[in-house]
Structures are given as C-alpha cells and as structure tokens.
Design an enzyme around this catalytic site. Sequence first.
Site, PDB file in Angstrom:
ATOM      1  N   LYS A 209       5.200 -16.959   0.969  1.00 52.56           N
ATOM      2  CA  LYS A 209       6.182 -15.946   0.855  1.00 52.56           C
ATOM      3  C   LYS A 209       5.940 -14.735   1.780  1.00 52.56           C
ATOM      4  O   LYS A 209       5.048 -13.928   1.877  1.00 52.56           O
ATOM      5  CB  LYS A 209       5.827 -15.280  -0.534  1.00 52.56           C
ATOM      6  CG  LYS A 209       7.270 -14.734  -1.101  1.00 52.56           C
ATOM      7  CD  LYS A 209       7.833 -13.498  -0.363  1.00 52.56           C
ATOM      8  CE  LYS A 209       7.139 -12.323  -0.606  1.00 52.56           C
ATOM      9  NZ  LYS A 209       7.596 -11.202   0.518  1.00 52.56           N
ATOM     10  N   SER A 263      -1.043  -4.516   1.378  1.00 52.21           N
ATOM     11  CA  SER A 263      -1.670  -2.920   0.836  1.00 52.21           C
ATOM     12  C   SER A 263      -2.632  -3.308  -0.224  1.00 52.21           C
ATOM     13  O   SER A 263      -2.502  -4.056  -1.230  1.00 52.21           O
ATOM     14  CB  SER A 263      -0.481  -1.983   0.323  1.00 52.21           C
ATOM     15  OG  SER A 263       0.147  -2.780  -0.671  1.00 52.21           O
ATOM     16  N   THR A 264      -3.659  -2.323  -0.315  1.00 57.62           N
ATOM     17  CA  THR A 264      -4.573  -2.588  -1.451  1.00 57.62           C
ATOM     18  C   THR A 264      -3.901  -2.244  -2.729  1.00 57.62           C
ATOM     19  O   THR A 264      -4.323  -2.938  -3.795  1.00 57.62           O
ATOM     20  CB  THR A 264      -5.758  -1.256  -1.429  1.00 57.62           C
ATOM     21  OG1 THR A 264      -6.279  -1.586  -0.040  1.00 57.62           O
ATOM     22  CG2 THR A 264      -6.783  -1.267  -2.308  1.00 57.62           C
ATOM     23  N   GLU A 265      -2.954  -1.262  -2.884  1.00 57.67           N
ATOM     24  CA  GLU A 265      -2.162  -1.372  -4.059  1.00 57.67           C
ATOM     25  C   GLU A 265      -1.406  -2.558  -4.780  1.00 57.67           C
ATOM     26  O   GLU A 265      -1.933  -3.003  -5.755  1.00 57.67           O
ATOM     27  CB  GLU A 265      -1.053  -0.289  -3.732  1.00 57.67           C
ATOM     28  CG  GLU A 265      -0.051   0.168  -4.970  1.00 57.67           C
ATOM     29  CD  GLU A 265       1.025   0.946  -4.284  1.00 57.67           C
ATOM     30  OE1 GLU A 265       1.350   0.867  -3.185  1.00 57.67           O
ATOM     31  OE2 GLU A 265       2.142   1.214  -5.016  1.00 57.67           O
ATOM     32  N   GLY A 267      -2.653  -5.399  -3.616  1.00 52.20           N
ATOM     33  CA  GLY A 267      -3.532  -6.433  -3.846  1.00 52.20           C
ATOM     34  C   GLY A 267      -4.091  -6.340  -5.067  1.00 52.20           C
ATOM     35  O   GLY A 267      -4.600  -7.230  -5.851  1.00 52.20           O
ATOM     36  N   GLU A 284      -6.829  -9.637   1.635  1.00 49.88           N
ATOM     37  CA  GLU A 284      -7.299  -9.107   2.760  1.00 49.88           C
ATOM     38  C   GLU A 284      -6.544  -7.923   2.775  1.00 49.88           C
ATOM     39  O   GLU A 284      -5.238  -7.886   2.917  1.00 49.88           O
ATOM     40  CB  GLU A 284      -7.064  -9.851   3.939  1.00 49.88           C
ATOM     41  CG  GLU A 284      -7.825  -9.410   5.318  1.00 49.88           C
ATOM     42  CD  GLU A 284      -7.071  -8.806   6.141  1.00 49.88           C
ATOM     43  OE1 GLU A 284      -7.082  -7.516   6.367  1.00 49.88           O
ATOM     44  OE2 GLU A 284      -6.217  -9.329   6.883  1.00 49.88           O
ATOM     45  N   CYS A 318      -4.881  -3.810  10.323  1.00 52.57           N
ATOM     46  CA  CYS A 318      -5.632  -3.692   9.118  1.00 52.57           C
ATOM     47  C   CYS A 318      -6.881  -2.942   9.782  1.00 52.57           C
ATOM     48  O   CYS A 318      -7.577  -2.202   9.088  1.00 52.57           O
ATOM     49  CB  CYS A 318      -5.726  -4.588   8.199  1.00 52.57           C
ATOM     50  SG  CYS A 318      -6.096  -6.264   9.252  1.00 52.57           S
ATOM     51  N   GLU A 415      -5.300   5.122   4.664  1.00 49.17           N
ATOM     52  CA  GLU A 415      -4.840   4.238   5.714  1.00 49.17           C
ATOM     53  C   GLU A 415      -3.308   4.671   6.117  1.00 49.17           C
ATOM     54  O   GLU A 415      -2.567   4.638   5.203  1.00 49.17           O
ATOM     55  CB  GLU A 415      -4.664   2.871   4.972  1.00 49.17           C
ATOM     56  CG  GLU A 415      -4.130   1.845   6.346  1.00 49.17           C
ATOM     57  CD  GLU A 415      -4.159   0.287   6.035  1.00 49.17           C
ATOM     58  OE1 GLU A 415      -3.531   0.031   4.882  1.00 49.17           O
ATOM     59  OE2 GLU A 415      -4.808  -0.357   6.747  1.00 49.17           O
TER      60      GLU A 415
HETATM   61  P1  NAI Z   1       2.908  -4.590   0.601  1.00 53.31           P
HETATM   62  O1  NAI Z   1       1.503  -4.649   0.318  1.00 53.31           O
HETATM   63  O2  NAI Z   1       3.649  -3.794  -0.277  1.00 53.31           O
HETATM   64  O3  NAI Z   1       3.544  -5.713   1.227  1.00 53.31           O
HETATM   65  C1  NAI Z   1       2.704  -6.932   1.660  1.00 53.31           C
HETATM   66  C2  NAI Z   1       3.482  -8.133   1.146  1.00 53.31           C
HETATM   67  O4  NAI Z   1       3.200  -8.203  -0.398  1.00 53.31           O
HETATM   68  C3  NAI Z   1       4.899  -8.537   1.376  1.00 53.31           C
HETATM   69  O5  NAI Z   1       5.017  -9.794   1.365  1.00 53.31           O
HETATM   70  C4  NAI Z   1       5.551  -7.760   0.000  1.00 53.31           C
HETATM   71  O6  NAI Z   1       6.556  -8.750  -0.176  1.00 53.31           O
HETATM   72  C5  NAI Z   1       4.371  -8.463  -0.875  1.00 53.31           C
HETATM   73  N1  NAI Z   1       4.590  -7.754  -2.296  1.00 53.31           N
HETATM   74  C6  NAI Z   1       4.825  -6.549  -2.348  1.00 53.31           C
HETATM   75  N2  NAI Z   1       4.970  -6.242  -3.609  1.00 53.31           N
HETATM   76  C7  NAI Z   1       4.262  -7.372  -4.496  1.00 53.31           C
HETATM   77  C8  NAI Z   1       4.109  -7.536  -5.963  1.00 53.31           C
HETATM   78  N3  NAI Z   1       4.356  -6.675  -6.817  1.00 53.31           N
HETATM   79  N4  NAI Z   1       3.831  -8.859  -5.897  1.00 53.31           N
HETATM   80  C9  NAI Z   1       3.488  -9.673  -5.191  1.00 53.31           C
HETATM   81  N5  NAI Z   1       3.779  -9.575  -3.786  1.00 53.31           N
HETATM   82  C10 NAI Z   1       4.148  -8.147  -3.613  1.00 53.31           C
HETATM   83  O7  NAI Z   1       2.763  -3.606   1.970  1.00 53.31           O
HETATM   84  P2  NAI Z   1       4.084  -2.521   2.711  1.00 53.31           P
HETATM   85  O8  NAI Z   1       4.630  -2.158   1.521  1.00 53.31           O
HETATM   86  O9  NAI Z   1       4.776  -3.424   3.505  1.00 53.31           O
HETATM   87  O10 NAI Z   1       3.024  -1.629   3.440  1.00 53.31           O
HETATM   88  C11 NAI Z   1       2.503  -0.248   2.653  1.00 53.31           C
HETATM   89  C12 NAI Z   1       1.294  -0.118   3.202  1.00 53.31           C
HETATM   90  O11 NAI Z   1       0.121  -1.351   2.922  1.00 53.31           O
HETATM   91  C13 NAI Z   1       1.089   0.224   4.727  1.00 53.31           C
HETATM   92  O12 NAI Z   1       1.562   1.349   4.979  1.00 53.31           O
HETATM   93  C14 NAI Z   1      -0.364  -0.158   4.970  1.00 53.31           C
HETATM   94  O13 NAI Z   1      -1.128   1.059   4.950  1.00 53.31           O
HETATM   95  C15 NAI Z   1      -0.788  -1.301   3.895  1.00 53.31           C
HETATM   96  N6  NAI Z   1      -0.571  -2.495   4.651  1.00 53.31           N
HETATM   97  C16 NAI Z   1      -1.852  -3.131   4.956  1.00 53.31           C
HETATM   98  C17 NAI Z   1      -1.750  -4.531   5.771  1.00 53.31           C
HETATM   99  C18 NAI Z   1      -3.026  -5.250   6.206  1.00 53.31           C
HETATM  100  O14 NAI Z   1      -2.850  -5.894   7.144  1.00 53.31           O
HETATM  101  N7  NAI Z   1      -4.008  -5.025   5.563  1.00 53.31           N
HETATM  102  C19 NAI Z   1      -0.699  -5.091   6.253  1.00 53.31           C
HETATM  103  C20 NAI Z   1       0.700  -4.444   5.568  1.00 53.31           C
HETATM  104  C21 NAI Z   1       0.481  -3.464   4.905  1.00 53.31           C
END
Ligand code: NAI
Length: 513
Positions: A209, A263-265, A267, A284, A318, A415
């Site tokens: 996904k 995001s950790t949230e 995660g 991660e 990250c 972050e």
């Molecule tokens: P996110 O964690 O919401 O999105 C990442 C993936 O998770 C996307 O594919 C999204 O569709 C999916 N996702 C979102 N909600 C979900 C749920 N309830 N169940 C399953 N999958 C879900 O990240 P977002 O909103 O794009 O970015 C928010 C913050 O997260 C950023 O500002 C950054 O701080 C952090 N982040 C960290 C990353 C890293 O590499 N560690 C990468 C992207 C974001």
Amino acid sequence: MNTATKAVRAAALENDLTRISGANARFLGAARRLLIDNAWVEARSGRTFDVRDPSSDRVIAHVAEGDAADIDLAVDAARRAFDDSDWSRMKPVDRERLLHRLADLIERDADDLAQLEALDNGKSVIIARHVDVKHAVEVWRYMAGWPTKLEGQTLPLSGSLVPGQEYVGLSQREPIGVVGAIIAWNFPLLLATWKAAPALAAGCTVVLKPAEETPLTALRLGELVVEAGFPKGVFNIVTGMGPTAGAALAAHAGVDKITFTGSTEVGRLIVRAAAGNMKKVTVELGGKSPTIVLDDAKVDQAIAGATSAIFFNQGQVCCAGSRLYVARRHFDTVMEGVAEQAKAMKIGPGLDTTSQLGPLVSATQRERVMKYVNEGLTDGARAIAGGRALSAPGYYVEPTVFTDVVESMSIVREEIFGPVVVAQPFDDLEAVARIANNSIYGLAASIWTADVSKVFRLASKLKAGTVWVNCHNVLDPAMPFGGYKQSGWGRELGREAVYSCLESKSLCINIAA
Ligand code: NAI
Ligand code: MG
C-alpha cells in the site's frame, strides 16, 4: 514577491509536461489501476484520487482508490500465490534470477523512473536518479543474493528429558507467508524496494500500500514486476488512503507480517491492528537525529556535512540530522557556515536540474512544517537563516536554521520532517551524549571528529540504530537500518531484513526409535 519567489514561480511554469519523457507521458495519460494477481484492475468502488506535482500544485495523475474490499482481493491473491503456486515451488536460484531480472528492468528504465519520482514527490531529479533509483537497484541485487543462502542449522542437543532416546535436532528457515507493506512518501520507490525485496527474497508474497501522496513509481515498479515474469499474486499493489486501505491491510487476518514506514502515531495504530492475529511486525518510524561536531573536527567538512544532513530531500528524511550540536569553540563558525550555505541554496522544482532544494511533498506537509517554525519563533528561538514559506504555487519552505533553542521547545523535541535544523553548543562528551539521547527517538546520529578514541567513547553511549562518523545519511543494502526507542521495531536492509521475513522451524528426530 521577492526574488526567490519569482525564481521559483518562473521555474514552476517552465516545469511543463512537454519536458516529460514519452514513457512518463503515456503512464500519466491513463488512470492508473490496482495490481492484483498480475492484472490491472479498478477499485471495486470505482473511485479514484488525484496525484499532484508538489512544485506546481497541478494534478498530474488519477489513481484507483482501493479500500478494504480491494485489500481482501489482493490478500487472497497473495495467499493463493504463497500456498500453492509456482512461487512456492520455485528453486532459490530461479527466485534469484527473477530478482536480478527486475533489477535489470529498473536499470533500463532508470531515467524515466527518476523523472516520475521527481514529479510525484518534488525531489530533485538528480537525487532521484543517483540516490533513489540507483540504491533501489542495488537493494534488489543485494537481496537477489539471499534466496540461495537461507541455510538452516544442525543443533548439538544435550538434553536428557527422555532416558534411552537419542535425538537429532535441526533448525530450518521458512518464509513467513503474506507480507503487507505500508509505506511513506519521502522515498517512494526506495521504500517499496526496502519492503518488497527482502520479502520476495525470503519466498514470501507481498501486498503493497503506497503512500497516497506518491503512488506513481510503485505502480511503475508493478509493471516491471509483471514484465520480469513473477508469477501472478506474488506482488500486489493497492493504492488508497491510510485509514481505509492501510488500516484494512494492517488488520487483515490473512496477512502474516506487516511492515510499515511512517509516523510514530500511525506506527502505534499498526502495532495495535497487528495484535488481532499476532502478525509479525516491523515498523520504521520517526527520528530526531543529532549531528555532533566535536572540537577536533575538520570544520569545513563538518559545515558541509551538517548542511546536507538536514537539507537533503528537503529534510523529509527519517534519519535527517535535525539537531546540530557543536563544540562551543566552533559553534559560531559552524553556524555561520551552515546559515550561509542554507541561504545560498537554489530553491526550485525537482525537474529543474539546477534546484538544490525542492518543494515539500504536500500542502499539508508545508503547513505542518510551518506550524513548527512559527512555534519556534514564538518560543524565542532565533532563525539565522530561512523561517518562511514561499508564496509560490508549489509547497516550498526556506531552509531554516535555528539557534538560541532550549531542550523544552517543540522544535527541539518533535520530528518536523522538513528543512529545519535546531543548533546548540556543548562543552564535553558527557554533556553531548546526555543531550543527544534526550529524545523519544533513536534512529541515527553522526559524529564529526578526527579522534578515533572519541568515536568509540561517544558511539557506545548513543542510543541510535546507526552511528555515522564523518558522514551522514549513508545507507547500504548490507547495513541494517532501524531505530532504538520510539523510532521503531526491527531493521530494514541487510541480513536482518531477510530474516525478519522468515520463520524458524525446529525439527526434532528420534533416531533411537
Ligand atoms: P503517516 O504515518 O500518516 O503515513 C504513512 C503511511 O501510513 C501512508 O501510506 C498512509 O496512507 C498510511 N496510514 C495512515 N494512516 C493509517 C492507518 N490508520 N492505518 C494504516 N495505514 C495508515 O505519515 P504522514 O501523515 O504522511 O506524515 C506525518 C508525519 O509522519 C511527518 O510529518 C513525519 O514527521 C512522519 N513521517 C515519518 C516518516 C519516516 O520515514 N520515518 C515518513 C513519513 C512521515
Ligand atoms: Mg498521516
């Protein structure tokens, strides 16, 4: 409108579809579908969503919006392929050949893939070509070496539970099964590769996904997987939103392992959803990685290193060096140098090969980053470079350098995931180790020094999954990558990524019988 804004606007207008390759024009010209069982299908709901070019805010593609119903179909396909197909019977050396064939095809189409990535994510096409696509090829090739080397063990048993009996113990490795992968938007092709390559090398099947912001290169990868000749159902892609498609994949009872980057949230939500059927989990997550410049560092090298540690990929990394700690005697010199380099960066679209800093991935991400920048200013931090969003059509934020910060500020603790660094001086190794570790995260750190004894003394104190010395953001297919603390569970890349897709089976044979 200031000069920088004018330049960005002119460049964005210039960033016209006429500059796009024939292959990409074809790809963007038709609505993109889901890949299930090697067939391109619409979402069951018939819905689609828009994909935007972050440098211009223009819609560049329409993509199927899958949800729980499509996840069901994709997981069923992956399940069938795993339980009963050519894939599960395939010899390791043939699996290796397929993985190499896929790497060949990515290499063949590397320029198109890089351009598509630049357009979709906003990143520099040069970085996309020489980091994202190049590293993706290297990871597929590295992982292609594993299928033939997943050996078990003979175990020297010494137990005496049942007198008079004699046993031989063996330990075997078997693929876990169906792997669900949910990824972020900062390195779209690369993250798809980090998840899928070790899973396929291990003999698993995959449902991917992609992030809704950047689904395009994953879908191109899907075309190459089919072209390479992978059996149907082995690699499936469901594009869609996180709370619908993503949540359904994380909770699905037919998925044996879930691997997530984001995001950790989210995660935490993934971990909770995985508990339903006790899926294996790799996550991660975020970071707030320190760049540490010691008093004997080569100052020019440290300035260049600290600058690229934070501004590479617009800080949407990250393991970005988002906290900069500098030995007090070099603090002013290093900060002047980093601020000067930040101010000199050319801001512009990813497809302009002279751009040094591109737009952020989305309007939402720009707002998130600017919320932090404004909090920092309100809290009394001083922006010695940047501090503003540009009023261009794209999602641009100036490279921003904060000094006069204290540990309690949100810009120091959280972050930001944008081109924003916070900097503080320190007095000795003990002090910098304490401050560097004062974070909920523990993904990475870099140390800049010429003194090898200090490297070992400090590296052993740092709670981080990767410690770089006189470099930052260096990744290698062989080097495990992942976090301490709330930066995640498990490791990507290297042997550990492959083994995280394998079960261990003990075989105990009574040879006295
Ligand atoms: P996110 O964690 O919401 O999105 C990442 C993936 O998770 C996307 O594919 C999204 O569709 C999916 N996702 C979102 N909600 C979900 C749920 N309830 N169940 C399953 N999958 C879900 O990240 P977002 O909103 O794009 O970015 C928010 C913050 O997260 C950023 O500002 C950054 O701080 C952090 N982040 C960290 C990353 C890293 O590499 N560690 C990468 C992207 C974001
Ligand atoms: Mg989110």
